[in-house]
Scaffold this motif. Structure first.
Motif, PDB file in Angstrom:
ATOM      1  N   ALA A   1       0.837  -1.198   0.000  1.00  0.00           N
ATOM      2  CA  ALA A   1       0.000   0.000   0.000  1.00  0.00           C
ATOM      3  C   ALA A   1       0.875   1.253   0.000  1.00  0.00           C
ATOM      4  N   LYS A   2       1.972   1.194   0.735  1.00  0.00           N
ATOM      5  CA  LYS A   2       2.884   2.333   0.769  1.00  0.00           C
ATOM      6  C   LYS A   2       3.347   2.696  -0.628  1.00  0.00           C
ATOM      7  N   MET A   3       3.481   1.687  -1.480  1.00  0.00           N
ATOM      8  CA  MET A   3       3.917   1.926  -2.851  1.00  0.00           C
ATOM      9  C   MET A   3       2.738   2.193  -3.767  1.00  0.00           C
ATOM     10  N   GLY A   4       1.564   2.361  -3.181  1.00  0.00           N
ATOM     11  CA  GLY A   4       0.379   2.588  -4.000  1.00  0.00           C
ATOM     12  C   GLY A   4      -0.069   1.320  -4.701  1.00  0.00           C
ATOM     13  N   LEU A   5       0.240   0.188  -4.124  1.00  0.00           N
ATOM     14  CA  LEU A   5      -0.118  -1.077  -4.766  1.00  0.00           C
ATOM     15  C   LEU A   5      -1.174  -1.809  -3.955  1.00  0.00           C
ATOM     16  N   GLU A   6      -2.016  -1.008  -3.249  1.00  0.00           N
ATOM     17  CA  GLU A   6      -2.962  -1.660  -2.335  1.00  0.00           C
ATOM     18  C   GLU A   6      -3.914  -2.591  -3.081  1.00  0.00           C
ATOM     19  N   TYR A   7      -4.058  -2.384  -4.405  1.00  0.00           N
ATOM     20  CA  TYR A   7      -5.006  -3.209  -5.144  1.00  0.00           C
ATOM     21  C   TYR A   7      -4.441  -4.591  -5.497  1.00  0.00           C
ATOM     22  N   LEU A   8      -3.161  -4.803  -5.233  1.00  0.00           N
ATOM     23  CA  LEU A   8      -2.590  -6.123  -5.536  1.00  0.00           C
ATOM     24  C   LEU A   8      -2.950  -7.111  -4.441  1.00  0.00           C
TER      25      LEU A   8
ATOM     26  N   VAL B   1       6.432   7.142 -11.103  1.00  0.00           N
ATOM     27  CA  VAL B   1       7.639   7.845 -10.698  1.00  0.00           C
ATOM     28  C   VAL B   1       7.276   8.880  -9.630  1.00  0.00           C
ATOM     29  N   GLU B   2       6.200   9.574  -9.840  1.00  0.00           N
ATOM     30  CA  GLU B   2       5.759  10.562  -8.848  1.00  0.00           C
ATOM     31  C   GLU B   2       5.501   9.900  -7.501  1.00  0.00           C
ATOM     32  N   ASP B   3       4.764   8.768  -7.566  1.00  0.00           N
ATOM     33  CA  ASP B   3       4.473   8.029  -6.333  1.00  0.00           C
ATOM     34  C   ASP B   3       5.766   7.633  -5.640  1.00  0.00           C
ATOM     35  N   LEU B   4       6.690   7.146  -6.461  1.00  0.00           N
ATOM     36  CA  LEU B   4       7.949   6.666  -5.892  1.00  0.00           C
ATOM     37  C   LEU B   4       8.693   7.812  -5.213  1.00  0.00           C
ATOM     38  N   PHE B   5       8.724   8.952  -5.879  1.00  0.00           N
ATOM     39  CA  PHE B   5       9.446  10.098  -5.309  1.00  0.00           C
ATOM     40  C   PHE B   5       8.803  10.542  -4.000  1.00  0.00           C
ATOM     41  N   GLU B   6       7.494  10.463  -3.968  1.00  0.00           N
ATOM     42  CA  GLU B   6       6.775  10.806  -2.745  1.00  0.00           C
ATOM     43  C   GLU B   6       7.310   9.965  -1.584  1.00  0.00           C
ATOM     44  N   ILE B   7       7.402   8.666  -1.866  1.00  0.00           N
ATOM     45  CA  ILE B   7       7.874   7.752  -0.829  1.00  0.00           C
ATOM     46  C   ILE B   7       9.326   8.041  -0.486  1.00  0.00           C
ATOM     47  N   MET B   8      10.134   8.268  -1.540  1.00  0.00           N
ATOM     48  CA  MET B   8      11.550   8.513  -1.285  1.00  0.00           C
ATOM     49  C   MET B   8      11.733   9.723  -0.384  1.00  0.00           C
ATOM     50  N   ARG B   9      10.919  10.746  -0.616  1.00  0.00           N
ATOM     51  CA  ARG B   9      11.048  11.948   0.225  1.00  0.00           C
ATOM     52  C   ARG B   9      10.722  11.611   1.668  1.00  0.00           C
ATOM     53  N   LYS B  10       9.655  10.842   1.833  1.00  0.00           N
ATOM     54  CA  LYS B  10       9.252  10.476   3.183  1.00  0.00           C
ATOM     55  C   LYS B  10      10.381   9.719   3.883  1.00  0.00           C
TER      56      LYS B  10
ATOM     57  N   SER C   1      19.783   6.881 -11.885  1.00  0.00           N
ATOM     58  CA  SER C   1      18.819   7.067 -12.969  1.00  0.00           C
ATOM     59  C   SER C   1      19.519   7.771 -14.115  1.00  0.00           C
ATOM     60  N   HIS C   2      19.058   7.488 -15.311  1.00  0.00           N
ATOM     61  CA  HIS C   2      19.611   8.184 -16.461  1.00  0.00           C
ATOM     62  C   HIS C   2      18.752   9.386 -16.865  1.00  0.00           C
ATOM     63  N   PHE C   3      17.665   9.625 -16.113  1.00  0.00           N
ATOM     64  CA  PHE C   3      16.813  10.780 -16.421  1.00  0.00           C
ATOM     65  C   PHE C   3      17.291  11.980 -15.617  1.00  0.00           C
ATOM     66  N   LEU C   4      17.818  12.960 -16.314  1.00  0.00           N
ATOM     67  CA  LEU C   4      18.339  14.136 -15.607  1.00  0.00           C
ATOM     68  C   LEU C   4      17.244  14.874 -14.868  1.00  0.00           C
ATOM     69  N   ASP C   5      16.033  14.904 -15.471  1.00  0.00           N
ATOM     70  CA  ASP C   5      14.920  15.582 -14.799  1.00  0.00           C
ATOM     71  C   ASP C   5      14.715  15.000 -13.410  1.00  0.00           C
ATOM     72  N   GLN C   6      14.737  13.688 -13.382  1.00  0.00           N
ATOM     73  CA  GLN C   6      14.509  13.024 -12.093  1.00  0.00           C
ATOM     74  C   GLN C   6      15.629  13.354 -11.120  1.00  0.00           C
ATOM     75  N   ILE C   7      16.837  13.355 -11.649  1.00  0.00           N
ATOM     76  CA  ILE C   7      17.985  13.650 -10.792  1.00  0.00           C
ATOM     77  C   ILE C   7      17.819  15.013 -10.137  1.00  0.00           C
ATOM     78  N   TYR C   8      17.466  15.979 -10.956  1.00  0.00           N
ATOM     79  CA  TYR C   8      17.342  17.323 -10.395  1.00  0.00           C
ATOM     80  C   TYR C   8      16.128  17.466  -9.501  1.00  0.00           C
ATOM     81  N   GLU C   9      15.144  16.626  -9.725  1.00  0.00           N
ATOM     82  CA  GLU C   9      13.949  16.734  -8.891  1.00  0.00           C
ATOM     83  C   GLU C   9      14.171  16.173  -7.488  1.00  0.00           C
ATOM     84  N   ILE C  10      14.918  15.075  -7.413  1.00  0.00           N
ATOM     85  CA  ILE C  10      14.883  14.347  -6.146  1.00  0.00           C
ATOM     86  C   ILE C  10      16.202  14.337  -5.377  1.00  0.00           C
ATOM     87  N   THR C  11      17.321  14.553  -6.062  1.00  0.00           N
ATOM     88  CA  THR C  11      18.581  14.295  -5.348  1.00  0.00           C
ATOM     89  C   THR C  11      19.171  15.549  -4.713  1.00  0.00           C
TER      90      THR C  11
END
Ligand SMILES: Nc1ncnc2c1ncn2[C@@H]1O[C@H](COP(=O)(O)OP(=O)(O)OP(=O)(O)O)[C@@H](O)[C@H]1O
Ligand SMILES: Nc1ncnc2c1ncn2[C@@H]1O[C@H](COP(=O)(O)OP(=O)(O)OP(=O)(O)O)[C@@H](O)[C@H]1O
Ligand SMILES: [Mg+2]
Ligand SMILES: [Mg+2]
Lengths: 357, 340, 308, 509
Positions: free
Chosen positions: D129-136, D180-189, D201-211
């Motif tokens: 559920a923490k990963m937003g997978l409560e429906y599994l 990815v958004e969900d994941l970043f939410e969790i990572m921040r927490k 990650s090879h996505f620079l956008d992600q790098i600048y968003e989260i690191t």
């Protein structure tokens, strides 16, 4: 600097040799021969036997026996490379032997007997192949069933008798195949060697070898490259069956008599051991026919050693196990990486000290 | 990089029903076992006799134990070919000791320890020297059988009053009918076998070690990366299977009161066949102990059936082979149908 | 438990035919196949319904299972051709309780339990020890001045192997030296390999005889001897008496064959019949076996009477 | 910047594989409460560095300090006990077990009678559920969900232990934007709770968003440790690839549209091709020189359609036309014979043949189409291998290395070479840029455009709408295993168009 480079290179070669499975197999073979020679000083002596028209001596009888192991180990190598296993080769030997002997006794031409025996082996192999490739059954259990049923088939063919064709005239070609000599060398060994070379050439000069390995490494990925894994699987089991029937002819023609229970008994295990000693992994993938051939000769040599040392028949299996364990342990990465590992540990300690300082 | 904000339609629920597919071969084993019994009863009228059922269990308690033992390595994609030979060596040593006047409890302990020692050796060869289980246990099989023959090739009988044979034997009659063929009896061997099955079930389904066994069968490298104690578990597996083989030896020898170096030839293959008939996949990852038990029972009634059908002697092996084949093909068909 | 006679048997004895369970070894060629076929034929001729149950790999467990099944099936009699001489007490006790008479053939079984002993009516079969003794005596006769040689044994641990060996040891002359005993697994082909090896190894000690514990191995040994150019110089004695072996004696490949007579179906059927008719058959029915030198082998083959 | 105490210090890490020095004296510091990115091209040594930290590889030199204590890691278990939780680049779970078990393996809840499955599953559900997978359903088999979802499950698993350090090696490569958004939410927490996170990650956008902090590697060498905020993109790219960012200018290249002439025949045309349970009967045309993008959300059926067009799965419905001629494509073999190639998204299981060499992997498809007994002449083979090694810039440039020892990106290049070697008329690329560094990504995109320009039909499947929109002539939108739109990609089309299409069709349905 240059000197150390050279040393490294030399080390590299030494490591390569030490890391090579074949090296240890050769060492084992030589060790066994040395042991035998110590016990029996005339072990290496070869004489000319006018009676048979060939060389005679312990090594020659060893080569003669190795012919059948060469055959089944070759087939087994291809099967194991596809991540399968063929437990039925021993039984196929019995079936092929029974077929040829029964036909000879029944008055068939010797060449017909040989051909039909080979055909029977091919058919049994093909049935294995069909079950594994088309029905997708697990090789272990499929060939285990064939191992049981094959013995039964041999018994049905001879009605439970140990058919003896030694008195039958016209069996000469078959007899020669197992007992004759080519230029003084046992004919069956020469034939087996030629067949191994042919299989090796076909496997390596065409794409067959690579495709077999590919299926063994990753069947689904192979399918996606356009290889037909089913065809490959079918092929290797069929080849294994055919080669096992040649081994069966060697084994029965040597005494012109099939023994429905004993012919080929336990030989599947020897074949598998030969393959593993030769460096092919039971998990499939890369195979080495040369390694398996060497393994087959080692198996024959172990058996020869048992006779030469006069090891009590009760202790034979234990001796066999000991030799196999030693060879496999010597091949273990842990052993031949030993020196590298020690070097690494030393380097690590040094760098840790450096960091601490 | 898109910043889509659509809510993914995540409603597609993975069905839990599919999970049962793994149990189908086992269920098939149950059904086919019952069908075979019914067939035997209808055609020959002796298969529902309590005596038949009793001896089915008493005579095959050892095979049930071996099948449970074999299930563990097979679940990881390995195999233990040494179980038959371990039965032989422990039996020979056990009988020798009994005849030498060693007290029975000590004999039992020694037999189990010998089994464990071979399991440990197999474990060391597999884990420390990278030998494949097939080859490692083939070697320990040769070794055990060889040592057994070195110790003795005589047929060794138990001395009288040995405090040992009570494990096997006729045991207790639960239902004592006038005719022996209608007696329902059970002996300690059967109870031990049942206990082993329960042990196997708990080990596999209610311990972390058990779950690690399944994980290794799924993917050893994954199990390792997941930080599971793979190496330790491998040792546990081969130690357990070998020790259980020693236990099977105890049950068997207690039953027949004698032993010899040739005992147990080919039993490893009977055990493998039982495990496979019971629905465990030989490449590992899927399977149940209970399936293996049923597999052992199915394997056990193949011979009586061939005898009753009067299969010609030469063809018995063919028929047994074909019966196993039909079994495996049927399971495969059922599983494939389910997947559709 | 009562019962005993077959009046209540649910087996296929509808026409009053008696059912006999045969706990057998299975078709293994040579002696075994001849023996079991003969028993099957004799019982059929005598009007019995013989239910035949072979084992695999000489596995006693499968025999015990078959035996217990016959007890549960309430057959009228059981013939036991056991792979092992012990381990039958419990099963025999059950047979005794169900009052099913048991006849051991070929190999006698050792029984400790008094209750179990009661189940066995007769033993029918030739003697392995006797056969081994004959071999020793023949070699002693061939080489009064002593000789060196080998023994080819069956798989270590079988009681036949032990019994034939015991017989040999009982009678072997002191000047006969066995250089080595090796197992050739009852197999012709293996015997050839083993013999070739032994001949190589002991060349210097001039081996002059080979005692092969069965015909199959003897024939293999003969081929190795022939290949080594020693035909006639090394005398081979074997046990069993199959046609192929007799022919080999005639051809001079083998020196002497001691029969281990497999043909005793008639005697067995008669014993069973007597018992079921209320008579008491003899407890030990010895089957006579012959020995064959060249002349005897020739006349036996010429007579055309040998069944195997 | 206040100097916090790092929780992990790796110093002078060197790891040698036979023939390669994968790492050469690399340093890395992880701080609690920070997201730290390990940056570098494919094959720079990121995953190797991670495996050194988690005890998978033994280090040949250097030291690792966790919590101030020098630590010897002899296996993943040691790492876990030291509080290091890891999600590896390739999904490493057990497909034979249930989802819940994969989450909880080794940490099952125990009662008096061993594992308490009820509690364990409840716990698994919590973590999912923490990963937003409560429906599994935690009891469902792992094999019933897609690789992407498995990746999320793997992350859920990493959260089970109370980790001090959380390592995520390219967790986002197969996720779509929402996840990815969900994941970043969790990572921040997680970060805010004081855990040190190592992220690749090879996505620079992600790098600048989260690191917060970056360590840059190149060719197994340590380049620099910098703070993300203080490092402009150009400079970062420059440090990673050792060239100036300008040299990657092609990245922005947009395909010149290929107009379909009236009356022109498509190379491949499928009519009502479908397979029950996987994809509804679908029509699709691909013209020579055209790039058709497949867009859709995770699990929408893009892969299934691609596989069907390649015969990897047998269609149970519909017709297949090749250059106007009806053909029967029912296996990869027949597809390749008809010059249709498919590069899989599941590189490890369906792509590489690990124990074969790069050379063999490149040639095997061509060989398969020629047949087993007609080996490719050595000279021809050498030419092909040489050409693609250079053209696709495969590193290391040694074709005799086993492909399993290459980095992910380079494996991908070899696979593309494999398909190009058969000279297909239609090339289906499923997620060809997944897990590939910016340099290589540009190269592959460039290659796609080149191939189309040479007249090859290309189906381009990607979770990155950005590249689909930029490279395609036409975009097929899929949803719930059904084709819902066919968009001609003219200047009016943007990522938003696609997103809208998907959202709106949802409302109608
Ligand atoms: N087991 C191995 N044996 C030999 N070489 C290896 C092995 N594993 C990795 N390498 C080599 O080490 C180097 C670093 O690989 P690594 O997987 O760490 O790269 P990466 O930075 O994670 O790349 P990517 O972004 O593609 O995942 C590569 O050159 C690779 O070929
Ligand atoms: N949410 C889900 N629940 C259960 N199964 C799913 C789910 N999503 C996808 N699947 C199944 O997983 C398999 C692979 O789907 P996959 O996600 O690869 O589809 P896709 O459209 O190719 O998406 P992508 O290419 O982004 O991975 C398919 O069999 C699909 O039915
Ligand atoms: Mg990586
Ligand atoms: Mg996809």
């Amino acid at each position: 600097m240059a000197a150390s480079d050279k040393k490294d290179e030399k080390n590299g070669i030494v490591n390569k040799i030490l890391g090579n499975n074949l090296t240890w197999s050769v060492v084992a073979l030589i060790a066994l021969i040395i042991i035998c020679t110590i016990v029996d000083h005339s072990f290496l002596k070869l004489t000319w036997n006018t009676n048979t028209g060939g060389l005679a001596g312990p090594l020659i009888t060893m080569l003669q026996e190795s012919a059948r192991y060469l055959m089944i180990a070759t087939g087994m190598t291809l099967v194991i490379s596809t991540a399968g296993i063929d437990l039925s080769v021993g039984s196929v030997m019995a079936v092929a032997g029974a077929t040829s002997m029964q036909l000879l006794v029944g008055g068939a031409n010797v060449w017909v007997a040989i051909l039909v025996a080979l055909l029977v082996g091919l058919i049994i192999g093909s049935i294995n192949g069909l079950l594994v490739s088309v029905l997708g059954l697990q090789p272990f259990i499929t060939t285990l069933i064939m191992m049981l049923a094959g013995r039964g088939v041999a018994k049905v063919i001879t009605s439970g008798e140990n058919t003896d064709a030694s008195q039958i005239a016209g069996g000469e070609p078959l007899r020669w195949m197992a007992n004759g000599f080519i230029l003084g060398i046992p004919a069956n060994f020469v034939i087996a060697l030629v067949i191994v070379l042919i299989v090796g050439a076909v496997a390596r000069k065409t794409a067959m070898g690579m495709m077999i390995e590919s299926v063994g490494i990753n069947q689904e990925a192979s399918r996606m490259t356009g290889i037909k894994p089913r065809k490959i699987l079918f092929l290797v089991y069929a080849i294994s069956g055919l080669l096992a029937s040649i081994a069966g002819l060697f084994a029965t023609a040597s005494v012109m008599r099939v023994d429905v229970v004993k012919t080929g008994q336990d030989l599947e295990m020897y074949a598998i051991l030969a393959v593993v000693i030769g460096g092919t992994s039971l998990l499939g993938g890369k195979f080495s026919l040369a390694g398996s051939a060497l393994g087959a000769v080692i198996i024959a040599m172990i058996r020869k050693t048992i006779i030469t040392l006069g090891i009590d028949s009760a202790a034979t299996p234990a001796f066999f196990a000991a030799v196999v364990i030693i060879i496999c342990v010597m091949q273990a990465p842990k052993i031949h990486n030993l020196s590298a590992e020690m070097k690494r540990k030393r380097a690590l300690k040094a760098s840790q000290k450096a960091v601490a300082a | 990089m898109t910043t889509a904000t659509v809510n993914a339609p995540k409603t597609k629920k993975a069905k839990g029903g599919k999970f049962d597919a793994q149990m189908i071969p086992t269920i098939a084993a149950v059904v086919i076992f019952i069908l075979m019994l019914i067939m035997g009863q209808v055609l020959f009228g002796t298969y529902f006799r309590l005596g038949f059922i009793s001896s089915l269990f008493i005579d095959h308690a050892y095979l049930i134990i071996l099948a449970v033992a074999m299930t563990l390595p097979i679940l990881t994609g390995g195999i233990d070919l040494s179980v038959g030979a371990i039965v032989a060596i422990t039996a020979v040593v056990g009988m020798k000791m009994l005849n030498g006047g060693t007290p029975a409890p000590l004999v039992l302990v020694v037999m189990l320890l010998i089994g464990a020692a071979f399991g440990l050796l197999a474990g060391v060869l597999i884990e420390e020297f990278n030998m494949q289980p097939f080859i490692a246990t083939l070697s320990t099989m040769f070794l055990a059988r060889g040592i057994a023959s070195i110790i003795s090739t005589d047929s060794l009988t138990m001395p009288a009053n040995n405090n040992y044979s009570w494990i096997g034997g006729e045991g207790w009659k639960i239902i004592d009918n006038p005719k022996i063929s209608n007696d329902l009896s059970i002996n300690l061997g059967v109870i031990i076998a049942v206990a082993v099955v329960i042990f196997g079930y708990i080990l596999l389904h209610h311990t972390r070690t058990g779950r690690t066994i399944y994980a290794i069968g799924g993917s050893r490298s994954s199990a390792e990366l997941m930080g599971l104690p793979v190496k330790r578990t491998q040792y546990v597996i081969y130690l357990t299977s070998a020790t259980l083989a020693a236990l099977a030896s105890i049950v068997y020898t207690a039953n027949i009161g004698s032993a010899k170096n040739t005992v147990g030839v080919g039993w490893e293959l009977d055990a493998v066949a039982s495990v496979v008939i019971g629905g465990t996949i030989i490449t590992g990852g899927f399977g149940y102990v209970l399936g293996s038990v049923l597999g052992a029972l199915v394997r056990s009634i193949l011979e009586p059936l061939t005898t009753d059908f009067g299969v010609p002697a030469e063809a018995v092996q063919i028929v047994v082979g074909i019966m196993i084949l039909v079994f495996v093909v049927l399971q495969r068909a059922v599983t494939a149908l389910q997947k559709e | 438990a009562c019962g005993g006679s077959s009046s209540s048997s649910s087996d296929s004895s509808s026409d009053g035919q008696k059912t006999v369970g045969f706990v057998a070894v299975g078709p293994e060629g040579g002696f075994r196949t001849a023996n079991e076929n003969d028993i099957k034929k004799a019982f059929k001729d005598a009007g019995f319904n013989l239910v035949y149950s072979p084992t695999q790999n000489n596995d006693q467990q499968k025999q015990i299972q078959a035996f217990n099944k016959f007890v549960n099936d309430e057959v009228d009699a059981i013939i036991l051709s056991s792979t092992e001489d012990s381990g039958w007490d419990d099963s025999l006790k059950k047979a005794a309780e169900a009052e099913i008479p048991v006849f051991t053939v070929d190999r006698n079984v050792e029984v400790k339990d008094a209750e179990a002993k009661k189940a066995i009516v007769s033993h029918i079969g030739p003697s392995n020890e006797w056969a081994g003794e004959q071999a020793a005596e023949r070699i002693a006769k061939d080489f009064p001045n002593g000789a060196n040689g080998f023994i080819l044994e069956g798989p270590a641990g079988l009681s036949v192997v032990k019994d034939r060996g015991t017989g040999w040891n009982n009678k072997v002359a002191s000047n006969i030296k066995v250089l080595e005993s090796q197992s050739a697994n009852w197999s012709t082909d293996e015997a050839k390999t083993v013999t070739a090896g032994l001949l190589d190894k002991y060349k210097s000690q001039n081996p002059q005889f080979i005692f092969a514990q069965n015909d199959e191995m003897g024939i293999g040994a003969a081929q190795a001897v022939d290949a080594a150019g020693l035909k006639g110089k090394v005398k081979i004695v074997t046990i069993d008496g199959t046609k192929a072996a007799l022919q080999a004696v005639v051809d001079g490949d083998l020196d002497y064959v001691i029969e281990y007579n497999p043909i005793f179906g008639k005697e067995t059927a008669q014993a069973v019949k007597d018992k079921l008719d209320g008579k008491t058959p003899e407890a030990d029915i010895q089957i006579d076996s012959k020995t064959f030198d060249k002349a005897a082998a020739k006349s036996a083959l010429d007579s055309g009477e040998r069944a195997y | 910047m206040t100097e916090k105490q790092p929780i992990v210090v790796m110093k002078g890490i060197t790891i040698e594989f036979p023939g390669v020095k994968a790492l050469d004296g690399v340093n890395l510091r992880l701080f609690p409460g920070e997201v730290h990115a390990l940056m570098g091209e494919n094959g720079a040594g990121k995953s190797t560095m991670i495996k050194a930290l988690t005890g998978v590889y033994k280090i040949d030199a250097g030291s690792i300090t966790v919590d101030g204590k020098p630590t010897q890691l002899n296996g993943t278990l040691d790492a876990q006990n030291a509080g290091i939780a890891t999600v590896y680049q390739e999904v490493n779970l057990c497909t034979n077990l249930s989802i819940g078990e994969n989450v909880m393996l080794g940490h099952e809840k125990r009662g008096p009678l061993g594992i308490d499955w009820k509690k364990t599953h409840a716990e698994a559900r919590k973590h999912l559920a923490k990963m937003g997978l409560e429906y599994l359903d935690p009891r469902a088999p792992l094999s019933s969900i897609s690789i992407a979802m498995q990746q999320l499950v793997a992350i859920a698993r990493a959260m089970v232990i109370d980790a001090k350090v959380l390592i995520l090696d390219e967790p986002t490569s197969s996720l779509d934007a929402n996840e990815v958004e969900d994941l970043f939410e969790i990572m921040r927490k997680v970060r805010d709770s004081g855990v040190a996170i190592l992220f690749v990650s090879h996505f620079l956008d992600q790098i600048y968003e989260i690191t917060d902090r970056l360590t840059i590697l190149r060719n197994g060498q340590f380049i620099k440790e910098v703070m993300t905020k203080e490092t402009p993109r150009d400079e970062l790219i420059g440090m990673m690839i050792g060239k100036s960012a300008d040299e990657l200018s092609q990245i922005g290249a947009k395909k010149a549209r290929r107009e379909i002439k009236p009356g022109e025949k498509p190379v491949v045309s499928i009519k009502k091709l479908g397979r029950k349970g996987q994809i509804e009967p679908t029509d699709q045309d691909v013209y020579a020189g055209e790039v058709v993008g497949f867009a859709g959300l995770l699990g929408s059926g893009r892969t299934e359609l691609g596989r069907l067009m390649f015969g990897a799965d047998k269609p149970d419905n519909g017709e297949y036309y090749l250059n106007g001629k009806k053909v029967n494509i029912d296996s990869p073999y027949t597809a390749l014979k008809n010059k249709i190639a498919y590069s899989t998204e599941n590189r490890r299981d369906e792509g590489i043949i690990g124990d074969l060499t790069v050379r063999q992997n490149m040639l095997i498809a061509l060989q398969a189409t020629r047949g087993m007994f007609k080996p490719i002449p050595k000279k021809e083979a050498d030419e092909i291998v040489d050409k693609y090694m250079k053209e696709l810039n495969v590193r290391p440039p040694d074709p005799n290395k086993l492909i399993k020892n290459l980095s992910g990106g380079n494996q991908q290049k070899v696979l593309i070479a494999r398909w190009l070697a058969v000279h297909p008329e239609l090339l289906i690329l499923d997620e060809p840029t997944r897990g590939i560094d910016i340099g290589a990504k540009a190269e592959i995109q460039q290659k796609v455009l080149e191939l189309a320009a040479q007249g090859m039909g290309v189906v381009f499947i990607s979770s990155e709408l950005e590249e689909v929109v930029r490279l395609s002539d036409a975009i097929t939108v899929l949803k719930d295993h059904q084709k819902i739109a066919n968009i001609v990609n003219d200047d009016t089309v943007s990522q938003a168009t696609i997103v809208e299409t998907i959202a709106n069709s949802g409302k109608e349905a």
